[in-house]
Structure formats: structure tokens, C-alpha cells
Scaffold this motif. Structure first.
Motif, PDB file in Angstrom:
ATOM      1  N   GLY A 276       0.787  -1.231   0.000  1.00  0.00           N
ATOM      2  CA  GLY A 276       0.000   0.000   0.000  1.00  0.00           C
ATOM      3  C   GLY A 276       0.812   1.271   0.000  1.00  0.00           C
ATOM      4  N   VAL A 277       2.043   1.231   0.514  1.00  0.00           N
ATOM      5  CA  VAL A 277       2.863   2.442   0.609  1.00  0.00           C
ATOM      6  C   VAL A 277       4.000   2.430  -0.407  1.00  0.00           C
ATOM      7  CG1 VAL A 277       4.303   3.859   2.123  1.00  0.00           C
ATOM      8  CG2 VAL A 277       2.287   2.688   3.054  1.00  0.00           C
ATOM      9  N   LEU A 278       4.736   1.314  -0.481  1.00  0.00           N
ATOM     10  CA  LEU A 278       5.873   1.252  -1.393  1.00  0.00           C
ATOM     11  C   LEU A 278       5.459   0.862  -2.807  1.00  0.00           C
ATOM     12  CD1 LEU A 278       8.589  -0.435   0.886  1.00  0.00           C
ATOM     13  CD2 LEU A 278       8.004   1.984   0.626  1.00  0.00           C
ATOM     14  N   GLY A 279       4.239   0.336  -2.971  1.00  0.00           N
ATOM     15  CA  GLY A 279       3.708   0.072  -4.298  1.00  0.00           C
ATOM     16  C   GLY A 279       4.147  -1.223  -4.942  1.00  0.00           C
ATOM     17  N   HIS A 280       4.566  -2.200  -4.163  1.00  0.00           N
ATOM     18  CA  HIS A 280       4.978  -3.488  -4.714  1.00  0.00           C
ATOM     19  C   HIS A 280       3.792  -4.445  -4.791  1.00  0.00           C
ATOM     20  CE1 HIS A 280       9.235  -2.463  -4.643  1.00  0.00           C
ATOM     21  NE2 HIS A 280       9.077  -1.993  -3.417  1.00  0.00           N
ATOM     22  N   GLY A 281       3.964  -5.522  -5.568  1.00  0.00           N
ATOM     23  CA  GLY A 281       2.924  -6.524  -5.670  1.00  0.00           C
ATOM     24  C   GLY A 281       2.903  -7.448  -4.462  1.00  0.00           C
ATOM     25  N   ALA A 282       1.897  -8.339  -4.429  1.00  0.00           N
ATOM     26  CA  ALA A 282       1.713  -9.212  -3.276  1.00  0.00           C
ATOM     27  C   ALA A 282       2.893 -10.162  -3.088  1.00  0.00           C
ATOM     28  CB  ALA A 282       0.418 -10.012  -3.427  1.00  0.00           C
ATOM     29  N   LEU A 283       3.422 -10.711  -4.200  1.00  0.00           N
ATOM     30  CA  LEU A 283       4.522 -11.669  -4.093  1.00  0.00           C
ATOM     31  C   LEU A 283       5.772 -11.002  -3.534  1.00  0.00           C
ATOM     32  CD1 LEU A 283       5.673 -14.476  -4.582  1.00  0.00           C
ATOM     33  CD2 LEU A 283       6.194 -13.788  -6.939  1.00  0.00           C
ATOM     34  N   ALA A 407     -10.219  10.016   8.027  1.00  0.00           N
ATOM     35  CA  ALA A 407     -11.470   9.976   7.268  1.00  0.00           C
ATOM     36  C   ALA A 407     -12.159  11.332   7.320  1.00  0.00           C
ATOM     37  CB  ALA A 407     -12.397   8.900   7.827  1.00  0.00           C
ATOM     38  N   PRO A 408     -12.538  11.914   6.188  1.00  0.00           N
ATOM     39  CA  PRO A 408     -13.205  13.213   6.186  1.00  0.00           C
ATOM     40  C   PRO A 408     -14.652  13.118   6.656  1.00  0.00           C
ATOM     41  CG  PRO A 408     -13.058  12.337   3.955  1.00  0.00           C
ATOM     42  CD  PRO A 408     -12.310  11.388   4.836  1.00  0.00           C
ATOM     43  N   ASP A 409     -15.006  14.036   7.549  1.00  0.00           N
ATOM     44  CA  ASP A 409     -16.394  14.149   8.028  1.00  0.00           C
ATOM     45  C   ASP A 409     -16.950  12.841   8.564  1.00  0.00           C
ATOM     46  OD1 ASP A 409     -16.361  16.816   7.180  1.00  0.00           O
ATOM     47  OD2 ASP A 409     -17.002  16.234   5.146  1.00  0.00           O
ATOM     48  N   GLY A 410     -16.107  12.069   9.215  1.00  0.00           N
ATOM     49  CA  GLY A 410     -16.570  10.840   9.857  1.00  0.00           C
ATOM     50  C   GLY A 410     -16.854   9.707   8.904  1.00  0.00           C
ATOM     51  N   ALA A 411     -16.447   9.850   7.637  1.00  0.00           N
ATOM     52  CA  ALA A 411     -16.697   8.787   6.668  1.00  0.00           C
ATOM     53  C   ALA A 411     -15.834   7.566   6.996  1.00  0.00           C
ATOM     54  CB  ALA A 411     -16.383   9.274   5.257  1.00  0.00           C
ATOM     55  N   THR A 412     -16.294   6.399   6.584  1.00  0.00           N
ATOM     56  CA  THR A 412     -15.558   5.161   6.809  1.00  0.00           C
ATOM     57  C   THR A 412     -14.665   4.874   5.611  1.00  0.00           C
ATOM     58  OG1 THR A 412     -17.352   4.277   8.144  1.00  0.00           O
ATOM     59  CG2 THR A 412     -15.748   2.705   7.281  1.00  0.00           C
ATOM     60  N   LEU A 413     -13.390   4.609   5.871  1.00  0.00           N
ATOM     61  CA  LEU A 413     -12.448   4.298   4.807  1.00  0.00           C
ATOM     62  C   LEU A 413     -12.273   2.793   4.699  1.00  0.00           C
ATOM     63  CD1 LEU A 413      -9.696   6.999   5.412  1.00  0.00           C
ATOM     64  CD2 LEU A 413     -11.407   6.983   3.613  1.00  0.00           C
ATOM     65  N   ASP A 414     -12.326   2.280   3.466  1.00  0.00           N
ATOM     66  CA  ASP A 414     -12.083   0.864   3.200  1.00  0.00           C
ATOM     67  C   ASP A 414     -10.583   0.644   3.088  1.00  0.00           C
ATOM     68  OD1 ASP A 414     -11.944  -1.709   2.343  1.00  0.00           O
ATOM     69  OD2 ASP A 414     -13.519  -1.503   0.825  1.00  0.00           O
ATOM     70  N   LEU A 415     -10.054  -0.330   3.835  1.00  0.00           N
ATOM     71  CA  LEU A 415      -8.621  -0.582   3.801  1.00  0.00           C
ATOM     72  C   LEU A 415      -8.114  -0.851   2.390  1.00  0.00           C
ATOM     73  CD1 LEU A 415      -7.857  -2.718   6.981  1.00  0.00           C
ATOM     74  CD2 LEU A 415      -6.886  -0.508   6.371  1.00  0.00           C
ATOM     75  N   GLU A 416      -8.965  -1.455   1.554  1.00  0.00           N
ATOM     76  CA  GLU A 416      -8.529  -1.781   0.202  1.00  0.00           C
ATOM     77  C   GLU A 416      -8.328  -0.537  -0.648  1.00  0.00           C
ATOM     78  OE1 GLU A 416     -11.312  -4.488  -1.432  1.00  0.00           O
ATOM     79  OE2 GLU A 416     -10.760  -6.146  -0.110  1.00  0.00           O
ATOM     80  N   ASN A 417      -8.964   0.572  -0.260  1.00  0.00           N
ATOM     81  CA  ASN A 417      -8.904   1.783  -1.065  1.00  0.00           C
ATOM     82  C   ASN A 417      -8.148   2.915  -0.383  1.00  0.00           C
ATOM     83  OD1 ASN A 417     -10.582   0.579  -3.076  1.00  0.00           O
ATOM     84  ND2 ASN A 417     -12.367   0.974  -1.797  1.00  0.00           N
ATOM     85  N   LEU A 418      -7.428   2.611   0.680  1.00  0.00           N
ATOM     86  CA  LEU A 418      -6.695   3.638   1.387  1.00  0.00           C
ATOM     87  C   LEU A 418      -5.501   4.108   0.563  1.00  0.00           C
ATOM     88  CD1 LEU A 418      -6.652   2.314   5.058  1.00  0.00           C
ATOM     89  CD2 LEU A 418      -7.934   4.244   4.155  1.00  0.00           C
ATOM     90  N   SER A 419      -5.234   5.389   0.629  1.00  0.00           N
ATOM     91  CA  SER A 419      -4.084   5.939  -0.079  1.00  0.00           C
ATOM     92  C   SER A 419      -2.821   5.719   0.731  1.00  0.00           C
ATOM     93  CB  SER A 419      -4.290   7.443  -0.314  1.00  0.00           C
ATOM     94  OG  SER A 419      -4.304   8.138   0.932  1.00  0.00           O
ATOM     95  N   ALA A 420      -1.684   5.826   0.027  1.00  0.00           N
ATOM     96  CA  ALA A 420      -0.407   5.677   0.711  1.00  0.00           C
ATOM     97  C   ALA A 420      -0.228   6.755   1.773  1.00  0.00           C
ATOM     98  CB  ALA A 420       0.731   5.738  -0.302  1.00  0.00           C
TER      99      ALA A 420
END
Length: 459
Positions: A276-283, A407-420
């Protein structure tokens, strides 16, 4: 090693196949229970198996564990729904609760003090191999065959392990009538299950301050308090209270607990940071974590040379210092770091874990006689499992708090879509917490008696 391989491969093979399982069976919101129920069953059953092994021998307990694990694997491979798969994972966990500690206990029985470090290294190498083979097999089965093969592959391995144990391992057990502590075992299983459940699901399925969050932990405390009362009066307690009165065992178990906490932080968040941060693949992200499982068996194999010369206390302290150094190396890691800068601290911490955990098991086994070696080993494994559960709670709470704050204005963030930009500070907080927790290993090393470092006989 074959029996340990069952548990080791299963610990990593399922993670890569979860999407395929969910696509086939559904139940996306329930899939975390595939891991939680397994951990619950394994952790709670470990000390009970340890006591039964001290009463009736290691062989029947190990064979029972292998049989339950193979049966659970077969049922998992035939599962028709997510609830059924979760139940069958519980059966697997009950089997794993016998296999892992009994493997270590048998090593303590048939090898001398000087030989155990090398053999513990062999067992640790099984985990190192499984950390690479497991995810690879899981991906291959999920993509090209069927996710069901991640469970069915255990059948030939388990049958081979059981056959070899049945034919080649013999032990002499004193045959006499025993008073089985059923009440104590029940209270430990119920109280331990609720405690682990509260730690695993607190802050996830319910808030810590909610009625379920407080009620489950309170009920666990009441049951465990009743367990202590029962054990103080039982003629043959399932977990003798003198275990907690010996300094050497407290030192070994506290070290195992902290290792469990730190291992959870690495295994859960290092791959996520790499992806999620360094941008590498799962393997590639998995290879960063594999560095830890390479360092561990190297240290476990060579630890005997140290504790036989400088003693257990100094060996554990040396390992604790190495873990602290590795945790400190994680602190400068940021979004611009190369992958090796993330993998190197994992490798260093893996070496430190090997010099803390392996001597800890050996000194615990050597401080008691045969009749209590199963309990001593099981308690050490239970401490590590409890550490993992506490790590889930603490590190999960840290990440969730940081993510919720972003999270802006109390919105829920999905871990899959979190930014670095959101993940980096959240996971870095885990790295900081890990560095602080690592200092506790120094305390566990200082707690180790000095005489434990100069063994003269094999207890």
C-alpha cells in the motif's frame, strides 16, 4: 518435521486463496473467522494437551492432533458454505494445538541439551520453507486448480507423519490411575476462549467500551479466576500453579509472549506497507516478510553454541538486543524507502527472535522433569499465542485510530482503497510501538536466573 509442516504450511497457504474462497462460498464479512477460530482453538487447547501428554505420553496426543488436523482438512476441502468452513477450521485448530507443542516436547525428550538447538533449528527451517511454499501453493491452487486443494494437500502429508510416528517413535510411560481435571480444563478452555475472542474482535466487531466488549472480557476474568481456585485444589491440575512461581519459566514465557506480539506486528503490517505504501505486488511484499523467517532458523540452529558457553540468560539478552536493533531499523522507513530497507529489519528481528524463543523453550523444558515437560512446553506456546492475540488488539487499535482520524467528516475508509498518504503514518505508528515493545524483551532476559545460563545436567 512432517507434523510441524502441517501446521506451518496451513499458517500461510490460506491467506492468498481467501478471494477464491469468498467467490465460491460467499460470506465476505465472515472470512476473518477462518483465522480467528483456528487461533482460538489452537491457543486454548495447547496447555490441555500438554497436561494430557504428561499423564499418558506424547505419542497418543501427537497422533490425536495429526488425526484431528487431517480430518479437519478433509472437511474443509469438502465445505459447502462459509459457516461450515469456519466450523471445520475449528477442528483443524484443535489438531494444531496438539501437533506444534508435542513436536517440541518430543524433541526435549529424545535429544540432549546440547543437541536440541540444532534440532530446534530443523523445526524452525520448516517454518522458513513454509513461509515461501505456502503462499505460492495457495496462489497456484486458487488460480489453476481449486481453493479446496489448499486443505486436501494436507492429507498425504498428515498420513505420512502419522505413519512414521506410529512405526518409529516409542516411549515408556508409567501406567497408573490418574485424576483428570475436567473442571479445570473446561474453565481454562471457556475463559481462555472468551479472553482471546475479546482481544481478537475488540475494536473490530464491537467497540472496546461497548456491552459485548466489556462483558466478554469480564466473563473471561471471572472464569479464569475460578480456574485458579480449582487448580489450587485439584490433585492433578491441568495447569499447575507452580508454573507461575518459577523464575526461569516466567522469564521464558514472558519472552515468548513479547515475541508473539512483535511477530503479529510484522506479519500483519509489513506486507501491507510494502504493497500500500511502497507500491509493490503481493509476491514481492511477501518476500519482505520472508526475510524474518530466514533469520529465525539461522539463529535457532546456532543458539546452542551460545547458551552452552555463555548461558541462557546472556543468549536471551543478546537476542533481545538484536530485536531492539531490528525494530529501530524500521523507524526510518518511509514512502521513499527501497524494499530492502523494509526487509533488512525483518531479517534482523528474525535473528533476534531465534535467539530468544528457541533457548526459551529449551530452558523451560530443561528446568522440569519428564512428567512436567509437556505442561512447560504447552505453557510457553500458549504465552506466544496470547501475545499474538494482544498484538492483534493493540496494533489493530493503533491503525484503526489513525485511519479513522484521516477519514473526512466521519466517513468510513475501506482498507482496500486507502491511499499511501493514509497508510504510511498509520503503519509507521505500529513500527514505533513495536520498537517500544521490543524493549520488554530485555526485561524478560534480565528476569532469567543467572544459574540458568550454566546448565550442568539435562533435567
Amino acid at each position: 518435521m512432517l507434523g510441524t509442516g502441517l501446521v506451518a504450511i496451513d499458517a500461510t497457504i490460506l491467506a492468498t486463496a481467501v478471494p477464491a474462497v469468498v467467490d465460491d462460498l460467499g460470506g465476505f464479512t465472515s472470512f476473518p473467522w477462518l483465522f480467528s477460530i483456528y487461533l482460538l482453538a489452537q491457543a486454548v487447547s495447547v496447555p490441555i494437551y500438554g497436561k494430557v501428554a504428561d499423564l499418558y505420553g506424547r505419542k497418543p496426543v501427537m497422533l490425536l492432533g495429526i488425526g484431528l488436523f487431517v480430518l479437519g482438512s478433509l472437511l474443509c476441502g469438502l465445505a459447502w458454505s462459509m459457516p461450515a468452513l469456519i466450523v471445520f477450521r475449528l477442528v483443524q485448530g484443535l489438531g494444531a494445538g496438539a501437533v506444534q507443542p508435542m513436536g517440541m516436547t518430543i524433541v526435549g525428550d529424545i535429544y540432549s541439551l546440547a543437541e536440541r538447538a540444532k534440532v530446534q533449528g530443523y523445526l524452525a527451517s520448516v517454518w522458513a520453507i513454509a513461509s515461501v511454499v505456502g503462499p505460492t501453493l495457495g496462489g497456484v491452487f486458487a488460480d489453476y486448480l481449486s481453493w479446496r486443494w489448499i486443505f486436501l494437500v494436507n492429507l498425504p502429508l498428515g498420513i505420512a507423519a502419522g505413519w512414521m510416528l506410529w512405526r518409529r517413535f516409542s516411549e515408556e510411560v508409567e501406567r497408573r490411575r490418574h485424576s483428570i481435571d475436567f473442571l479445570g480444563a473446561g474453565l481454562l478452555a471457556a475463559g481462555g476462549s472468551l479472553l482471546l475472542l475479546g482481544l481478537l474482535e475488540g475494536g473490530v466487531r464491537w467497540d472496546w467500551g461497548s456491552l459485548p466488549g466489556v462483558g466478554i472480557l469480564l466473563a473471561a476474568a471471572v472464569l479464569l479466576a475460578a480456574f485458579v481456585v480449582v487448580e489450587s485444589r485439584a490433585p492433578e491440575p491441568v495447569l499447575p500453579l507452580w508454573i507461575f512461581q518459577r523464575r526461569v519459566l516466567n522469564a521464558a514465557n514472558s519472552g515468548a509472549f513479547v515475541v508473539g506480539v512483535l511477530m503479529l506486528g510484522l506479519t500483519s503490517y509489513v506486507p501491507l506497507y510494502a504493497q500500500g505504501v511502497l507500491g509493490h505486488g503481493a509476491l514481492v511484499a511477501g518476500l519482505a516478510l520472508a526475510a524474518m523467517t530466514i533469520g529465525w532458523p539461522i539463529a535457532a540452529t546456532t543458539s546452542g553454541r551460545f547458551y552452552l558457553t555463555i548461558g541462557f540468560r546472556r543468549t536471551v539478552l543478546m537476542g533481545a538486543v538484536v530485536v531492539v536493533v531490528g525494530a529501530a531499523l524500521l523507524l526510518p522507513v518511509d514512502a521513499d524507502s527501497a524494499l530492502w530497507q523494509l526487509a533488512l529489519p525483518c531479517f534482523v528481528m528474525g535473528i533476534g527472535f531465534g535467539y530468544v524463543a528457541s533457548p526459551g523453550v529449551v530452558v523451560a523444558q530443561s528446568s522440569v522433569d519428564w512428567q512436567h515437560r509437556g505442561v512447560a512446553t504447552g505453557t510457553n506456546m500458549f504465552a506466544r499465542s496470547m501475545g499474538s492475540a494482544v498484538g492483534v488488539a493493540v496494533f489493530g487499535a493503533i491503525v484503526n485510530a489513525r485511519v479513522a482520524g484521516a477519514a473526512p467528516d466521519g466517513a468510513t475508509l475501506d482498507l482496500e482503497n486507502l491511499s499511501a498518504g493514509v497508510l504510511a503514518p498509520a503503519i509507521h505508528a505500529v513500527f514505533v510501538c513495536s520498537a517500544v515493545v521490543a524493549l520488554a524483551l530485555l526485561l524478560s532476559g534480565l528476569l532469567m536466573p543467572r544459574r540458568a545460563g550454566t546448565p550442568t545436567t539435562d533435567a
